[in-house]
Enzyme design. Structure first.
Site: not given
Ligand SMILES: *[C@@H]1O[C@H](CO)[C@@H](O)[C@H](O)[C@H]1NC(C)=O
Ligand SMILES: *[C@@H]1O[C@H](CO)[C@@H](O)[C@H](O)[C@H]1NC(C)=O
Ligand SMILES: *[C@@H]1O[C@H](CO)[C@@H](O)[C@H](O)[C@H]1NC(C)=O
Ligand SMILES: *[C@@H]1O[C@H](CO)[C@@H](O)[C@H](O)[C@H]1NC(C)=O
Ligand SMILES: *[C@@H]1O[C@H](CO)[C@@H](O)[C@H](O)[C@H]1NC(C)=O
Ligand SMILES: *[C@@H]1O[C@H](CO)[C@@H](O)[C@H](O)[C@H]1NC(C)=O
Ligand SMILES: *[C@@H]1O[C@H](CO)[C@@H](O)[C@H](O)[C@H]1NC(C)=O
Ligand SMILES: *[C@H]1O[C@@H](CO)[C@H](O)[C@@H](O)[C@@H]1NC(C)=O
Length: 720
Positions: A519, A407, A399-400, A421
């Protein structure tokens, strides 16, 4: 080979040496004297000696060997000696039998009466325990007495022809009588008498006998034998007819080394014998017995060890008892007593091991944030479960990249979609710290605009976090993908902005202790199936304790969104999130990636944020919006939000509004917009019912699409 042969030879020599030593030590003659050991068939042990008194302990033990006979006879006086015993202190010698025979008319035909023996000057005695006087005959008187007449004793046997036939095999009293010997008898005369001179018995029982003999004497054998002239008697001897010396080992008294002195039971005098554990001739000296070599005599079932005068014997391992008597296996009690503790300690060991493992697991669990999660209803996933759900972290499920890991999308057996994760396994310590931090934060959060944690996996070296799967990707994607229709209306943008603000406000003011996300950026905001924003990724977040206003941290976050004050001071505050949120608002409004530089007409590169702020000042905001503004009222709302963003972006954190203020303002606008929209809709319905006017959809503001494209080209150089 040579070694082996040499060894064998050596062993052989040793054995020869030992056997010669054994022969020497078993020799019972006076050592080094060259004395004869045997006379005929009889072995003569020291203290006795043959012929030469020097070969004996003294004159009393010197015996003659009569070589006229073949084989030679050992003589003590007139008596032939058959056996000499050191152990018993005895000797077996022949003694003359008294004999008288009659012709049946009252005349004697042969006579050997009155034999006598004086054991004389020697320390010898007839054994009172083994010898008996036996008289055989049917008209017989047998006497024995001291030659000086100090005592007489005897027995009488009278019988008829008939009665004499009754028993001839034993001395039962008919035709035979026996009397024991007194103690200490050194010399005696034997005498036979007849009462009727065999007038009546001469025909059937012509002879009378008086026999001094030991227990080896057998009547039947005697009757049957040709030679009735002698019988065997046992004579006992002592070394000296004295009291035991104080020092028995002194050679003067006749006893050798390692001996003990003991008394004869037959009159005065003592003899010697080896002390227990020693062997040999006590008159020559006794030597230690190596009991371990004689397993038959000296029983030992275990490990035998010779000691001087004794030996030790330990039962083999696993046995108990006296090894010299017998070693036994373990009884049940012993098994319980001995094996029990072993089993017990093994069990205890296993339990301790298990406990340690549990503790270690617990420690890992605690280390991995288990403590925090203990009261949360999170699910503990197994590593295998997650591998299966993500098809072993297949590329197609990627996913990224999140804060500290990749992930992956996964599907559980119940069709629940999850996002796993998975930390990059490069820096375990850092990852564990980050993980703990994220765990600590997500476990405290329960908000509809925050990605929910479903569970975790603590089995892996680096823990895995399992989040709910948010299906519609990141806000960043929808802002920057021109094909995405999601953010084409102000309503959506406003809604999402309000939702993000609500989540951040929750972090700052409602969560306890407060959380600084650290963040905030569009790629950390996810949209679910209903396009509701959910804040994700708490890798950079910190918890603020009540007495702390700021937290000095290692500078992290994403370029373009970072609070410049934080960059300068290194102190992460809630206002840093406010700044970042301001940047997200700018991004949302302009569709330009933060950190991009604009090239406006002046040809001077300026930051998008500065560009945005100047646009507000120049009242040219409308040109940089990324969406269509429906009408003036919407534009007003946009301007308010833009103003709010500019407030958030103030360089001094203290001048920025709080997230609460921002959130409340956005909520207010959202509600206002919804009311307006509802109002307009109802108006529209009215219009539709009346005159079909469509002014509500009239385009008032057109986004400058050209600007967007130029922005995008520039933006390619940047990544999150
Ligand atoms: C003497 O007696 C012992 C034991 O009784 C026996 O071993 C030994 O052979 C006997 N010696 C003779 C010469 O009879
Ligand atoms: C041995 O014989 C000698 C003479 O031959 C005699 O004098 C001595 O008394 C004898 N000793 C014994 C113990 O018989
Ligand atoms: C010694 O005495 C025992 C019994 O008292 C007997 O059995 C054994 O034969 C005797 N030994 C000799 C050499 O006479
Ligand atoms: C021989 O034995 C007798 C009687 O026990 C004793 O009186 C005498 O001293 C002994 N002789 C020696 C040399 O020991
Ligand atoms: C015993 O015998 C000897 C020799 O025959 C004799 O001189 C002595 O008188 C006898 N003693 C007695 C008491 O009969
Ligand atoms: C004779 O008998 C007496 C005991 O009455 C004894 O003391 C003595 O030694 C005996 N003498 C001999 C030569 O046997
Ligand atoms: C006496 O003993 C010896 C040796 O044990 C034996 O040879 C002999 O026949 C015995 N004599 C008698 C009369 O039993
Ligand atoms: C025994 O025998 C008888 C006859 O055979 C003699 O007359 C006796 O004199 C003899 N007695 C003795 C003591 O010899």
């Amino acid at each position: 080979m040579i070694n082996k042969v040499a060894k064998k030879m050596w062993m052989l020599r040793l054995m020869l040496l030992l056997s010669s030593l054994a022969a020497a030590s078993s020799s019972n003659v006076k050592p080094g004297s060259g004395c004869q050991e045997k006379c005929g068939l009889v072995t003569v042990p020291y203290p006795f000696g043959i012929d030469d008194p020097m070969c004996a302990l003294n004159r009393n033990f010197s015996l003659n060997c009569s070589r006229r006979d073949s084989p030679p006879k050992l003589m003590i006086g007139d008596l032939e000696v058959f056996n000499l015993s050191i152990e018993n202190g005895s000797m077996i010698a022949s003694f003359f039998t008294a004999r008288r025979c009659y012709d049946g008319l009252g005349n004697r035909t042969s006579d050997y009466n009155n034999p006598y023996v004086k054991l004389g000057y020697r320390p010898l005695r007839f054994s009172d325990t083994r010898n008996k006087l036996t008289a055989i005959g049917c008209d017989t008187l047998a006497y024995m007495g001291d030659p000086n007449g100090s005592f007489w004793t005897g027995c009488v046997s009278i019988c008829t022809k008939e009665s004499a036939k009754l028993d001839k095999s034993s001395c039962s009293g008919i035709g035979c009588c026996q009397i024991p010997l007194p103690k200490s008898l050194k010399s005696l005369n034997l005498t036979l008498r007849s009462i009727y001179d065999h007038e009546y018995t001469g025909k059937f029982m012509p002879c009378d006998y008086a026999i001094l003999a030991d227990e080896t004497f057998n009547i039947a054998e005697f009757q049957a034998s040709e030679d009735k002239s002698s019988s065997n008697v046992t004579i006992e001897w002592v070394v000296k007819e004295k009291k035991c010396p104080d020092d028995p080992n002194s050679k003067v008294y006749g006893c050798g080394d390692n001996t003990a002195c003991y008394y004869s039971e037959n009159g005065q005098g003592y003899r010697c014998r080896c002390k227990p554990g020693f062997q040999g001739n006590p008159y020559l000296g006794c030597v230690d017995i190596d009991e371990c070599l004689d397993k038959e005599k000296y029983h030992c079932e275990g490990k035998c060890k010779n000691t001087i005068g004794s030996y030790t014997c330990d039962c083999p391992i696993g046995m108990y008892g006296n090894g010299k008597v017998d070693c036994r296996g373990f009884r049940i009690a012993t098994i319980i007593g001995v094996i029990g503790p072993v089993i017990f300690s093994v069990i205890v060991g296993i339990l301790i091991f298990i406990a340690c493992m549990e503790r270690r697991k617990q420690k890992n669990f605690l280390k991995n944030g288990g403590e925090i999660l203990k009261h949360q209803s999170v699910r503990i996933f197994s590593a295998a479960e997650l591998v299966k759900a993500t098809k072993n972290y297949d590329e197609s499920h990627f996913l990224g990249e999140g804060g500290f890991g990749s992930v992956y999308k996964g599907v559980l057996p119940d069709n629940t979609q999850i996002a796993v994760k998975k930390p990059k396994e490069s820096d375990k310590i850092r990852i564990n710290q980050e993980f703990q931090k994220e765990m600590g934060i997500v476990s405290r959060i329960n908000h509809k605009n925050v990605v929910k944690i479903l569970g975790l996996c603590l089995q892996t070296k680096v823990p895995l976090l399992v989040y709910e799967f948010v299906s519609n990707g990141t806000l960043s994607h929808h802002i920057h993908d021109k094909s995405s229709p999601v953010l084409r209306t102000w309503k959506m943008c406003l809604g999402i902005a309000a939702e993000i603000a609500s989540a951040l406000d929750y972090f700052h003011s409602l969560a306890s202790p407060p959380i600084i996300h650290g963040d905030v950026k569009s790629s950390n905001i996810l949209l679910d199936d209903k396009y509701i924003a959910k804040v994700a990724d708490f890798g950079a977040s910190v918890l603020i304790s009540p007495d702390q206003a700021a937290m000095a941290t290692k500078i992290q976050g994403t370029f373009g969104y970072l609070d410049p004050e934080y960059l300068m001071t290194g102190n992460l505050t809630e206002k840093s999130d406010v700044y970042s949120f301001g940047v997200v608002l700018v991004e949302l409004l302009t569709g330009v990636k933060p950190g991009s530089h604009m090239t406006p007409a002046s040809n001077e590169k300026i930051n998008i944020v500065q560009y945005f702020l100047s646009s507000i000042e120049n009242n040219s905001l409308r040109q940089i919006l990324s969406f269509r503004v429906a009408d003036e009222s919407e534009l007003e709302e946009v301007e308010i939000v833009a103003e709010l963003a500019s407030e958030c972006l103030r360089s001094s954190g203290s001048k920025r509004p709080t997230m609460k203020q921002v959130s409340e303002e956005l909520d207010r606008l959202k509600r206002l917009h919804e009311n307006l929209w509802a109002q307009e809709n109802s108006e529209e319905t009215e219009h539709l019912l009346g005159e079909s006017s469509t002014h509500a959809t009239a385009v008032i503001a057109q986004p400058n699409t050209q600007t967007f494209e130029s922005f995008d080209i520039e933006n390619y150089g940047y990544s999150m």
